[in-house]
Design an enzyme around this catalytic site. Sequence first.
Site, PDB file in Angstrom:
ATOM      1  N   ASP A 146       0.896  -1.100  -0.087  1.00  0.00           N
ATOM      2  CA  ASP A 146      -0.096   0.167   0.254  1.00  0.00           C
ATOM      3  C   ASP A 146       0.768   1.462  -0.233  1.00  0.00           C
ATOM      4  O   ASP A 146       1.964   1.896   0.554  1.00  0.00           O
ATOM      5  CB  ASP A 146      -1.447  -0.353   1.441  1.00  0.00           C
ATOM      6  CG  ASP A 146      -2.193   1.107   1.153  1.00  0.00           C
ATOM      7  OD1 ASP A 146      -1.750   1.408   0.454  1.00  0.00           O
ATOM      8  OD2 ASP A 146      -2.100   1.537   2.447  1.00  0.00           O
ATOM      9  N   ASP A 160      -0.332   5.003   0.579  1.00  0.00           N
ATOM     10  CA  ASP A 160      -0.788   5.788   1.806  1.00  0.00           C
ATOM     11  C   ASP A 160      -1.234   5.406   3.496  1.00  0.00           C
ATOM     12  O   ASP A 160      -1.234   4.203   3.826  1.00  0.00           O
ATOM     13  CB  ASP A 160      -2.067   6.304   1.747  1.00  0.00           C
ATOM     14  CG  ASP A 160      -2.361   7.604   0.749  1.00  0.00           C
ATOM     15  OD1 ASP A 160      -1.550   7.639   0.079  1.00  0.00           O
ATOM     16  OD2 ASP A 160      -3.669   6.956  -0.143  1.00  0.00           O
TER      17      ASP A 160
END
Lengths: 173, 173
Positions: free
Chosen positions: A7, A9
């Site tokens: 991922d 963020d």
Amino acid sequence: MKRIAIDMDEVLSHFSTSCLELFNKEFNKNYTTEDLQGKMLVDLDARFAEKMDHYLANESFFLELKVIKDSQEVIQKLSVHYDIYIVTAAMEFPVSLAPKYQWLKKNFGFLNENNFVFCGDKSIIHADYLIDDTPSNLATFKGKGMLFTAPHNRDVTGYTRLNNWQEVAECFL
Amino acid sequence: MKRIAIDMDEVLSHFSTSCLELFNKEFNKNYTTEDLQGKMLVDLDARFAEKMDHYLANESFFLELKVIKDSQEVIQKLSVHYDIYIVTAAMEFPVSLAPKYQWLKKNFGFLNENNFVFCGDKSIIHADYLIDDTPSNLATFKGKGMLFTAPHNRDVTGYTRLNNWQEVAECFL
């Protein structure tokens, strides 16, 4: 090679820190990531609900996010032994599409852009591992989901937890 | 629900037709999709090699692509019985990211944007079916790959072929 989906963020980029900085400046507050432990931004201050769309509507918000400590070095080492894919939810804020690409090329330029995935629902991802700070993404993932520690997920249980990038290195290398 | 991943260029949008139109205008030619049977654009005319980057650098190229016949109606019907994801290779031409999103919202607005996936390598996709015109995408896909007929793939064998959207409907409904 095994495949690790990572991922963006809160795992590669300091997303909530930037939100706090913008909010503090606008409302003359001094919120820190310590205040955010176990909470979402809107739990910390309800005014985030109306402000977030405004902050994220600015391309420069995504371009200027700071890189999380050790992520570049560790991913460079991981990429020798694993196929690395960066998988980020971008469809809710389509203004983020172009700056997220530019941010990745600037900060993780050693990765092939063909391994970037901009999506919404991450259950579409076919990989052996997913390192993500959002429990709902891990819940629908078909491989092994691993929870990267972020302030908001402090109290979440039920997943292998990785507190920082040194722990990612110890786990995979 | 079973999950169908659907490619965009040449499956939902008339990508090569638009390339031919721009090229014909620039070089005063009359190439048609008939001339493109069994060939890539550069096989038809070597000058495409230098022109493609220029055509695709323009956001409006992607915004103005025509929708392939029956795709909207059939996908709307499919979406009652299947989870539909639109999966498009966008990372090679990052200028396409924003206009591809806008094009999908405009022409397939009945789909949830959380089911849009902009990627490079499609082996990252976890779905039951992939409908795509590019054999190399089908070759690395883990589910059942189905070849959507486009001029360039006329001579490809080894995959279930879907010649048009009515055949997709017959196959899945």
